[in-house]
Motif scaffolding. Structure first.
Motif, PDB file in Angstrom:
ATOM      1  N   GLY A 147       2.223  19.598  55.078  1.00 36.43           N
ATOM      2  CA  GLY A 147       3.162  18.719  55.772  1.00 36.43           C
ATOM      3  C   GLY A 147       3.861  19.396  56.940  1.00 36.43           C
ATOM      4  N   ILE A 148       3.952  20.733  56.906  1.00 36.41           N
ATOM      5  CA  ILE A 148       4.643  21.448  57.971  1.00 36.41           C
ATOM      6  C   ILE A 148       3.901  21.317  59.298  1.00 36.41           C
ATOM      7  N   VAL A 149       2.608  21.025  59.251  1.00 36.08           N
ATOM      8  CA  VAL A 149       1.848  20.727  60.459  1.00 36.08           C
ATOM      9  C   VAL A 149       1.718  19.219  60.649  1.00 36.08           C
ATOM     10  N   ALA A 150       1.602  18.493  59.556  1.00 42.14           N
ATOM     11  CA  ALA A 150       1.460  17.033  59.657  1.00 42.14           C
ATOM     12  C   ALA A 150       2.689  16.380  60.278  1.00 42.14           C
ATOM     13  N   TYR A 151       3.895  16.875  59.952  1.00 39.16           N
ATOM     14  CA  TYR A 151       5.118  16.286  60.505  1.00 39.16           C
ATOM     15  C   TYR A 151       5.111  16.262  62.030  1.00 39.16           C
TER      16      TYR A 151
END
Length: 411
Positions: free
Chosen positions: A88-92
């Motif tokens: 999620g740290i890249v998806a956000y």
């Protein structure tokens, strides 16, 4: 907490008791991430929790990520808890700033459970990422990156990296302007992994130095506009702070539970430890701190999932991370004290919980940085924006459920 979140929590706790607790101490001692446990997290849809359904992901909300991380940490491993919602740290930022082409290119792979990492911190630019010196220069249809990043979780164990570099000429002495973000496949030539850091806690999750040796990245891999990378970085940090807080709460709960049970079974003379008022008060204090930290954490993620303005999210997410990290340090330290000399030995997990808890006060912004962010939010005079972040709006449009197939983790 909603009934579906509670059902999800129970299923993750069952998974943790079955597959995390038996290996937690061994993962810490060997400082190695078992490939089979990563595969289990992927199979259960846990690494990719936050990827929207339209890209093949579970489409879970931030509350679910925190529920999963807290439950895994409570099961005995604050380190392995980082795997829940990991990419999620890249998806956000990809959901917030990425083009349609970028989202369609990267998010389906993340939905399959690809691990991702963020390359932001440098040896001279940790708490102040605006001091970074990693550079990117334009060369035809590519950007060429050169520099070094420090304390990077996963490194080449990740499939994708979100890399931040200065693209302005000349380089400003300070400030977020001129920093751009790039989505990079870690198997590209020039993405070089350096030494593996030996950590006090959080052992099992790789942490490395990364070097960019004339790393060539296509122009279409730039995330957002040139010079807009710092905003993407801050968005990712603000939204990933509550999941760090969830790890802290889960670890604190595990430490309290172990200390309580030990005190009930351990006798001094003819009396169990819980019969002594001093220790009873310690346990009462520990339990109250954990519950208070948990309440703040889930109020924070409730606001995020309902699309609160970014300014409000920044303040309360820093509050949640500061309070949960402080609680984890206090409660795990007290757990060691309750066990006395036994607590200082690795025969019992509380010494590991205390080492792991320390990390929550440092990564994704130190506790001192959180206080600075909170203070800025409290004295800000400008009215907050009424527009919800793009990624939050996407989840509200039908992708914000706990799990796309079931409310429970599949066995």
């Amino acid at each position: 907490m909603a009934a579906e979140h509670e059902a999800f929590r129970r299923s993750v706790l069952a998974f943790g008791a079955r597959e995390i607790a038996p290996i937690a101490a061994d993962v810490d001692r060997k400082d190695q991430l078992p490939p089979e446990i990563v595969e289990r997290f992927v199979d259960l849809g846990l690494i990719q929790l936050m990827i929207p359904e339209r890209f093949g992901g579970p489409g879970a909300d931030l509350t679910s990520v925190c529920v999963a991380r807290e439950a895994v940490a409570e099961s005995g491993s604050m380190a392995l808890a980082q795997l829940a919602g990991q990419n999620g740290i890249v998806a956000y930022p990809l959901l917030a700033y990425g083009s349609q082409e970028q989202q369609e290119r990267f998010l389906p792979e993340l939905a399959k459970g690809a691990i991702a990492c963020v390359c932001l911190s440098e040896a001279g630019a940790g708490s102040d990422p605006t001091a970074m010196t990693t550079r990117a220069r334009r060369d035809g249809g590519s950007w060429v990156l050169s520099g070094q990043k420090s304390w990077i979780s996963y490194g080449k164990a990740a499939r994708y990296a979100l890399v931040f570099a200065r693209t302005s000429e000349p380089v400003p002495a300070r400030g977020g302007g001129g920093i751009s973000a790039f989505l990079v496949e870690t198997d590209r030539p020039g993405f070089v992994e350096g030494r593996h850091n030996v950590k006090m806690g959080g052992r099992g999750i790789p942490n490395v130095e990364v070097f960019f040796d004339e790393l060539r990245v296509p122009t279409e891999n730039m995330l957002g506009d040139k010079g807009d990378g710092f905003r993407a970085a801050m968005r990712a940090l603000h939204l990933m702070r509550p999941p760090i807080g969830a790890i802290a709460v889960g670890g604190a709960q595990a430490a309290f539970g172990y200390a309580r049970d030990y005190a009930k079974q351990r006798y001094q003379g003819r009396h169990s430890l819980v019969e002594y008022q001093g220790l009873r008060w310690m346990l009462a204090d520990m339990a109250t701190r954990v519950e208070a930290a948990r309440c703040l954490l889930y109020e924070c993620v409730r606001q995020v999932d309902q699309g609160a303005p970014l300014e409000s999210i920044a303040t309360i997410s820093s509050m949640a991370k500061w309070m949960t990290a402080k609680t984890a340090m206090r409660v795990t330290t007290d757990a060691v004290q309750v066990l006395g000399a036994a607590g200082y030995m690795d025969d019992h997990p509380v010494e590991r919980y205390m080492r792991d808890a320390k990390l929550t006060t440092i990564y994704e912004g130190t506790s001192q940085i959180q206080l600075n962010t909170i203070a800025r939010g409290l004295i800000r005079s400008a009215a907050p924006r009424a527009v919800a972040p793009r990624w939050a709006a996407a989840h509200q449009a039908g992708n914000g459920r706990v799990h796309h197939r079931s409310e429970q983790v599949r066995s």
